[in-house]
Design a protein around this motif. Sequence first.
Motif, PDB file in Angstrom:
ATOM      1  N   ALA A  99       0.867  -1.178   0.000  1.00 20.06           N
ATOM      2  CA  ALA A  99       0.000   0.000   0.000  1.00 20.06           C
ATOM      3  C   ALA A  99       0.898   1.221   0.000  1.00 20.06           C
ATOM      4  O   ALA A  99       1.962   1.228   0.630  1.00 20.06           O
ATOM      5  CB  ALA A  99      -0.898  -0.001   1.232  1.00 20.06           C
ATOM      6  N   MET A 100       0.467   2.251  -0.689  1.00 21.77           N
ATOM      7  CA  MET A 100       1.233   3.498  -0.728  1.00 21.77           C
ATOM      8  C   MET A 100       0.296   4.668  -0.962  1.00 21.77           C
ATOM      9  O   MET A 100      -0.911   4.481  -1.065  1.00 21.77           O
ATOM     10  CB  MET A 100       2.333   3.414  -1.798  1.00 21.77           C
ATOM     11  CG  MET A 100       1.868   3.004  -3.163  1.00 21.77           C
ATOM     12  SD  MET A 100       3.183   2.454  -4.309  1.00 21.77           S
ATOM     13  CE  MET A 100       4.499   3.574  -4.041  1.00 21.77           C
ATOM     14  N   GLY A 101       0.851   5.859  -1.036  1.00 21.32           N
ATOM     15  CA  GLY A 101       0.047   7.045  -1.302  1.00 21.32           C
ATOM     16  C   GLY A 101      -0.731   6.887  -2.592  1.00 21.32           C
ATOM     17  O   GLY A 101      -0.309   6.157  -3.503  1.00 21.32           O
ATOM     18  N   ALA A 102      -1.843   7.584  -2.695  1.00 18.68           N
ATOM     19  CA  ALA A 102      -2.701   7.458  -3.878  1.00 18.68           C
ATOM     20  C   ALA A 102      -2.956   8.795  -4.552  1.00 18.68           C
ATOM     21  O   ALA A 102      -3.875   8.922  -5.351  1.00 18.68           O
ATOM     22  CB  ALA A 102      -4.020   6.809  -3.481  1.00 18.68           C
ATOM     23  N   GLY A 103      -2.166   9.814  -4.221  1.00 18.24           N
ATOM     24  CA  GLY A 103      -2.325  11.110  -4.854  1.00 18.24           C
ATOM     25  C   GLY A 103      -3.228  12.074  -4.115  1.00 18.24           C
ATOM     26  O   GLY A 103      -3.201  13.267  -4.378  1.00 18.24           O
ATOM     27  N   SER A 104      -4.039  11.570  -3.190  1.00 13.29           N
ATOM     28  CA  SER A 104      -4.886  12.462  -2.393  1.00 13.29           C
ATOM     29  C   SER A 104      -5.060  11.877  -0.992  1.00 13.29           C
ATOM     30  O   SER A 104      -4.965  10.663  -0.803  1.00 13.29           O
ATOM     31  CB  SER A 104      -6.239  12.698  -3.070  1.00 13.29           C
ATOM     32  OG  SER A 104      -6.895  11.499  -3.334  1.00 13.29           O
ATOM     33  N   HIS A 105      -5.278  12.762  -0.037  1.00  6.97           N
ATOM     34  CA  HIS A 105      -5.398  12.363   1.362  1.00  6.97           C
ATOM     35  C   HIS A 105      -6.619  11.464   1.569  1.00  6.97           C
ATOM     36  O   HIS A 105      -7.643  11.645   0.927  1.00  6.97           O
ATOM     37  CB  HIS A 105      -5.487  13.591   2.270  1.00  6.97           C
ATOM     38  CG  HIS A 105      -4.234  14.404   2.276  1.00  6.97           C
ATOM     39  ND1 HIS A 105      -3.093  14.009   2.940  1.00  6.97           N
ATOM     40  CD2 HIS A 105      -3.933  15.577   1.672  1.00  6.97           C
ATOM     41  CE1 HIS A 105      -2.142  14.915   2.767  1.00  6.97           C
ATOM     42  NE2 HIS A 105      -2.632  15.877   1.989  1.00  6.97           N
ATOM     43  N   GLY A 106      -6.472  10.486   2.495  1.00  2.00           N
ATOM     44  CA  GLY A 106      -7.578   9.618   2.848  1.00  2.00           C
ATOM     45  C   GLY A 106      -7.723   8.390   1.969  1.00  2.00           C
ATOM     46  O   GLY A 106      -8.710   7.665   2.076  1.00  2.00           O
ATOM     47  N   TYR A 107      -6.735   8.140   1.109  1.00  2.00           N
ATOM     48  CA  TYR A 107      -6.781   6.989   0.215  1.00  2.00           C
ATOM     49  C   TYR A 107      -5.440   6.266   0.208  1.00  2.00           C
ATOM     50  O   TYR A 107      -4.396   6.880   0.415  1.00  2.00           O
ATOM     51  CB  TYR A 107      -7.111   7.420  -1.224  1.00  2.00           C
ATOM     52  CG  TYR A 107      -8.497   7.966  -1.355  1.00  2.00           C
ATOM     53  CD1 TYR A 107      -9.564   7.138  -1.696  1.00  2.00           C
ATOM     54  CD2 TYR A 107      -8.753   9.313  -1.120  1.00  2.00           C
ATOM     55  CE1 TYR A 107     -10.850   7.643  -1.792  1.00  2.00           C
ATOM     56  CE2 TYR A 107     -10.033   9.825  -1.220  1.00  2.00           C
ATOM     57  CZ  TYR A 107     -11.076   8.984  -1.555  1.00  2.00           C
ATOM     58  OH  TYR A 107     -12.340   9.483  -1.647  1.00  2.00           O
TER      59      TYR A 107
END
Length: 155
Positions: free
Chosen positions: A123-131
Amino acid sequence: MSAHERVRSAAAARGLEIEIRERPQASSLAEAAETLGLQPSDIVKTLVVKRSDDSYLFALVPGGRSISWPKLRAIVGVNKLRLPEADLALAATGYERGTIVPIGSTTDWPVYVDETILGRRVAMGAGSHGYSLFVDADELIRAYDATVADISVPE
């Protein structure tokens, strides 16, 4: 184009299968891992790193570990690297800190991956907070022709 659309479009262009999921706020790495049903080491931080010539690179490091600056400098072949200020990181990637991911970055900076994430779904960052974005680490490495090396130390 939203951050998620940018991430999805960039992943598709590279033949990379991803899943983006909403995730609740967490106050620690352990709590975040638990809410996602993962081990802390399955959560990968994407750090944008600034070189002295004002170019950047991505360093992907699993939870519970941090960048080893001497190791990363040796692999990259430079004397100086640093974490940029938040506004520079945003300008270099199009993503805010805490959401940064190489997929869909406004510039395709070189990607350096800590060898400990090989062979796992992460899992990693998805470009926007909360995802969170889920991806097979080996496929991500292939899609971005990433350099795999020992670039971290335990926190």
